[in-house]
Design a protein around this motif. Structure first.
Motif: not given
Length: 205
Positions: A58-69, A28-35
């Motif tokens: 997040t200073p280095d990259a976009i981390t995993k996140y939930l779609a609900e956010s 659920a937290a895997c997204h194509a635009d995370s680091g």
């Protein structure tokens, strides 16, 4: 590569209110635009959304996140659209309510040197800093890791574990000094206290 850690093991426990959370677990937290993913935003994309990026902290990259956010997630990527929705962040008060409602992935990690981190994933990956004990040892070519935390810490970002419920969990294993996205993952597994119907049935000794 991560030369300091031959292995890292993460465990995610699904909270409530996550779309397909009881079926897909950490997926659920895997997204194509995370680091390190194909649609990770470049410097220009981050600069165009400075306020969102700074709020994520997040200073280095976009981390995993939930779609609900997020207010919107691009799934199909048609007509050249970038997949994901890292910059479509919901207002802070809505994020706070989701966290209070238990809509997050509880994330525990153990490193080869025995260090540990206890956090959660909602609008980003967060290290809560809550107390957690861990062990990691190598014997005859087999690694053994131990996660230790209270069943119910009462802390935000920790899923309380109680008898009578079955939880969806997932494990991610970085091996051979691998880092970032290069890891093995499980499909959804179930965890329970004293319930033989669960994949992982925890019993008192």
């Amino acid at each position: 590569m991560d030369p300091d850690n031959q292995i890292k093991v993460a465990m995610m426990i699904s909270g409530v209110g996550i779309e397909m959370g009881d079926a897909v677990g950490c997926w659920a937290a895997c997204h194509a635009d995370s680091g390190y993913m194909p649609f990770e935003p470049d410097a220009d994309g981050l600069a165009a959304n400075t306020a969102v990026f700074e709020r994520l902290g997040t200073p280095d990259a976009i981390t995993k996140y939930l779609a609900e956010s997020r207010t919107d997630i691009e799934i199909r990527g048609r007509r050249g659209k970038a997949q994901g929705g890292w910059d479509k962040l919901k207002p802070a008060e809505e994020i706070d309510q989701l966290l209070a409602d238990g809509t997050f992935l509880d994330l525990l990690r153990v490193y080869a040197d025995g260090r540990a981190s206890n956090g959660h994933i909602l609008e980003r990956r967060v290290d809560d800093g809550d107390e957690m004990a861990a062990e990691a040892s190598l014997s005859d070519g087999t690694w053994t890791v131990v996660f230790s935390r209270p069943l119910n810490s009462g802390a935000a970002g920790d899923v309380p574990l109680e008898a009578g419920r079955i939880y969806t969990v997932g494990f991610a294993i970085h091996d051979d000094y691998a880092d970032a996205r290069f890891h093995h993952v499980t499909l959804d597994l179930s965890l329970a206290l004293d319930d033989a119907a669960a994949t992982i049935n925890v019993t008192k000794q």
